[in-house]
Scaffold this motif. Structure first.
Motif, PDB file in Angstrom:
ATOM      1  N   UNK A   1       0.907  -1.418  -0.183  1.00 12.62           N
ATOM      2  CA  UNK A   1      -0.045  -0.014   0.055  1.00 12.62           C
ATOM      3  C   UNK A   1       0.865   1.261  -0.121  1.00 12.62           C
ATOM      4  N   UNK A   2       0.455   2.071  -0.948  1.00 16.17           N
ATOM      5  CA  UNK A   2       1.294   3.272  -1.028  1.00 16.17           C
ATOM      6  C   UNK A   2       0.259   4.477  -0.462  1.00 16.17           C
ATOM      7  N   UNK A   3       0.844   4.946   0.876  1.00 13.42           N
ATOM      8  CA  UNK A   3       0.011   5.962   1.432  1.00 13.42           C
ATOM      9  C   UNK A   3      -0.264   7.327   0.833  1.00 13.42           C
ATOM     10  N   UNK A   4       0.904   7.554   0.085  1.00 13.17           N
ATOM     11  CA  UNK A   4       0.995   9.016  -0.714  1.00 13.17           C
ATOM     12  C   UNK A   4      -0.150   9.190  -1.682  1.00 13.17           C
ATOM     13  N   UNK A   5      -0.801   7.964  -2.170  1.00 11.72           N
ATOM     14  CA  UNK A   5      -1.680   7.997  -3.386  1.00 11.72           C
ATOM     15  C   UNK A   5      -3.057   8.347  -2.663  1.00 11.72           C
ATOM     16  N   UNK A   6      -3.340   8.087  -1.404  1.00 12.55           N
ATOM     17  CA  UNK A   6      -4.756   8.020  -0.873  1.00 12.55           C
ATOM     18  C   UNK A   6      -5.184   9.417  -0.878  1.00 12.55           C
ATOM     19  N   UNK A   7      -6.537   9.474  -1.192  1.00 12.48           N
ATOM     20  CA  UNK A   7      -7.025  10.783  -1.315  1.00 12.48           C
ATOM     21  C   UNK A   7      -8.612  10.866  -1.292  1.00 12.48           C
ATOM     22  N   UNK A   8      -9.088  11.785  -0.711  1.00 12.06           N
ATOM     23  CA  UNK A   8     -10.738  11.981  -1.124  1.00 12.06           C
ATOM     24  C   UNK A   8     -10.741  13.141  -2.048  1.00 12.06           C
ATOM     25  N   UNK A   9     -11.415  12.705  -3.283  1.00 10.47           N
ATOM     26  CA  UNK A   9     -11.580  13.623  -4.339  1.00 10.47           C
ATOM     27  C   UNK A   9     -12.818  14.612  -3.921  1.00 10.47           C
ATOM     28  N   UNK A  10     -12.625  15.800  -4.056  1.00 10.99           N
ATOM     29  CA  UNK A  10     -13.760  16.710  -3.960  1.00 10.99           C
ATOM     30  C   UNK A  10     -14.418  17.086  -5.207  1.00 10.99           C
ATOM     31  N   UNK A  11     -13.391  17.546  -6.335  1.00  7.44           N
ATOM     32  CA  UNK A  11     -13.891  17.812  -7.785  1.00  7.44           C
ATOM     33  C   UNK A  11     -13.020  17.007  -8.714  1.00  7.44           C
ATOM     34  N   UNK A  12     -13.530  16.405  -9.391  1.00  6.13           N
ATOM     35  CA  UNK A  12     -12.734  15.738 -10.544  1.00  6.13           C
ATOM     36  C   UNK A  12     -12.221  16.783 -11.523  1.00  6.13           C
ATOM     37  N   UNK A  13     -10.944  16.297 -11.976  1.00  3.05           N
ATOM     38  CA  UNK A  13     -10.332  16.906 -13.141  1.00  3.05           C
ATOM     39  C   UNK A  13     -11.431  17.019 -14.390  1.00  3.05           C
ATOM     40  N   UNK A  14     -11.340  18.384 -14.813  1.00  2.00           N
ATOM     41  CA  UNK A  14     -12.015  18.492 -16.428  1.00  2.00           C
ATOM     42  C   UNK A  14     -11.054  18.659 -17.142  1.00  2.00           C
ATOM     43  N   UNK A  15     -11.611  17.900 -18.302  1.00  2.00           N
ATOM     44  CA  UNK A  15     -10.605  17.638 -19.574  1.00  2.00           C
ATOM     45  C   UNK A  15     -11.198  18.685 -20.575  1.00  2.00           C
ATOM     46  N   UNK A  16     -10.318  19.045 -21.222  1.00  2.00           N
ATOM     47  CA  UNK A  16     -10.665  19.728 -22.532  1.00  2.00           C
ATOM     48  C   UNK A  16     -10.927  19.041 -23.667  1.00  2.00           C
TER      49      UNK A  16
END
Length: 136
Positions: free
Chosen positions: A50-65
């Motif tokens: 397990x890589x702790x550095x990659x753990x996250x809670x996404x608030x807003x997804x990335x928007x792609x052009x």
């Protein structure tokens, strides 16, 4: 004013502080290298990869052009990096504890204080003894 500044800079305290700051920076690199490159792979191994550095809670997804580039980056709470920082703190604290413990073992224990010589009778006690002897 330049002479006062020169005198201030050339005092031992400022030079000692500068040396301490430079050594602390170098020591910080050594400690972070030890933790990140030596200890964290063990932590990852024993935690099942397990890589702790990659753990996250996404608030807003990335928007792609339309062309696939990122128009608006992802907004996320990276709590995994915080977990890594806590693990780093624990590892560094333990290593420093072991260093201080080893250093304290090298110091010679203070010599036990010599026992105080028994105090003789006070002047009043001596006078009482003399008086008692004279009465006899």
């Amino acid at each position: 004013m330049f002479k006062e500044f020169k005198d201030f800079i050339m005092t031992g305290n400022v030079i000692d502080l500068a040396v301490a700051v430079l050594l602390a920076g170098a020591m910080g690199l050594v400690v972070s290298g030890f933790v990140n490159d030596i200890m964290m792979p063990f932590v990852g191994h024993f935690s099942g990869g397990l890589d702790f550095a990659e753990m996250k809670v996404v608030l807003d997804e990335a928007v792609l052009a339309a062309d696939g580039t990122i128009a608006k980056p992802e907004n996320a709470v990276m709590y995994g990096k915080w977990i890594n920082a806590i693990i780093n703190l624990i590892i560094v604290g333990f290593v420093l504890f072991m260093i201080v413990k080893a250093y304290n073992k090298t110091k010679t224990p203070p010599a036990p204080a010599a026992p105080e010589a028994p105090k003789g009778p006070t002047q009043e006690e001596l006078l009482i003894q003399i008086r008692d002897l004279l009465k006899k």
